[in-house]
Design a protein around this motif. Structure first.
Motif, short mmCIF file in Angstrom:
data_model
loop_
_atom_site.label_atom_id
_atom_site.label_comp_id
_atom_site.label_asym_id
_atom_site.label_seq_id
_atom_site.Cartn_x
_atom_site.Cartn_y
_atom_site.Cartn_z
N VAL A 43 1.50 -7.69 -3.31
CA VAL A 43 0.54 -7.14 -2.03
C VAL A 43 0.16 -5.99 -2.05
N MET A 44 1.22 -4.80 -2.73
CA MET A 44 0.68 -3.40 -2.62
C MET A 44 -0.66 -3.25 -3.66
N LEU A 45 -0.11 -4.03 -5.08
CA LEU A 45 -1.22 -3.77 -5.94
C LEU A 45 -2.72 -4.34 -5.45
N LEU A 46 -2.67 -5.64 -4.89
CA LEU A 46 -3.82 -6.21 -4.53
C LEU A 46 -4.44 -5.42 -3.72
N LEU A 78 -1.76 -12.20 -9.86
CA LEU A 78 -0.89 -13.16 -9.42
C LEU A 78 -0.73 -14.49 -10.47
N GLN A 79 -1.27 -13.96 -11.77
CA GLN A 79 -0.78 -15.08 -12.98
C GLN A 79 0.44 -15.42 -13.18
N GLU A 80 1.28 -14.33 -13.19
CA GLU A 80 2.42 -14.61 -13.59
C GLU A 80 3.20 -15.58 -12.46
N THR A 81 2.90 -15.66 -11.32
CA THR A 81 3.41 -16.33 -10.47
C THR A 81 2.74 -17.47 -10.03
N THR A 107 -4.75 3.67 -0.54
CA THR A 107 -3.69 4.65 -1.22
C THR A 107 -2.64 3.91 -1.62
N LYS A 108 -1.66 4.31 -2.33
CA LYS A 108 -0.07 3.97 -2.55
C LYS A 108 0.35 3.99 -1.24
N GLY A 109 0.29 5.13 -0.44
CA GLY A 109 0.90 5.29 0.82
C GLY A 109 0.30 4.24 2.00
N GLU A 110 -0.83 3.97 1.93
CA GLU A 110 -1.51 2.93 2.63
C GLU A 110 -0.89 1.48 2.29
N ALA A 111 -0.82 1.30 1.01
CA ALA A 111 -0.25 0.01 0.48
C ALA A 111 1.22 -0.17 1.05
N ASP A 112 1.91 0.67 1.06
CA ASP A 112 3.30 0.82 1.39
C ASP A 112 3.40 0.50 2.92
N ARG A 126 2.67 -3.12 3.20
CA ARG A 126 4.03 -3.90 2.82
C ARG A 126 5.09 -3.69 3.95
N LYS A 127 5.34 -2.34 4.62
CA LYS A 127 6.16 -2.41 5.88
C LYS A 127 5.92 -3.29 7.03
N ALA A 128 4.61 -3.08 7.12
CA ALA A 128 4.09 -3.87 8.49
C ALA A 128 4.46 -5.41 8.26
N MET A 129 4.13 -5.97 7.04
CA MET A 129 4.26 -7.46 6.75
C MET A 129 5.83 -7.76 7.05
#
Length: 99
Positions: free
Chosen positions: A68-71, A55-58, A79-84, A87-90
């Protein structure tokens, strides 16, 4: 948007991209903080120190879905799938109800 851009005084391309992402009904409330943090009028606070990397850049504000996915991957071991999926749910306009 013009008002906010005048206040922001962007001096890097990333500021323009962030303002474009923030200028939406939900995140729009974070624009004043983004501007104030950029100019040092508001302290940048990370709820958890590890968040600074993403979040430093922002200026400590979660602006992008990718953040959100990286955090979630870094801090919650998603996992990448869970993070995605998160993201979709949000992004959903209404909550899905069980039953």
């Amino acid at each position: 948007m013009r008002k906010y851009l005048k206040e922001l005084k962007p001096n890097r391309f990333e500021d323009l991209i962030a303002m474009n992402a923030l200028y939406r009904p939900g995140p729009m409330k974070y624009i004043p903080s983004y501007i104030n943090r950029k100019h040092g009028r508001e302290k940048i606070i990370y709820d958890i120190p590890e968040m600074e990397e993403y979040l430093q850049e922002t200026y400590g504000i979660t602006v992008y879905q990718e953040q959100v996915m990286l955090l979630s991957q870094s801090m919650a071991d998603f996992t990448k799938g869970e993070a995605d999926s998160l993201r979709k749910a949000m992004g959903k306009k209404t909550a899905k109800r069980n039953g």
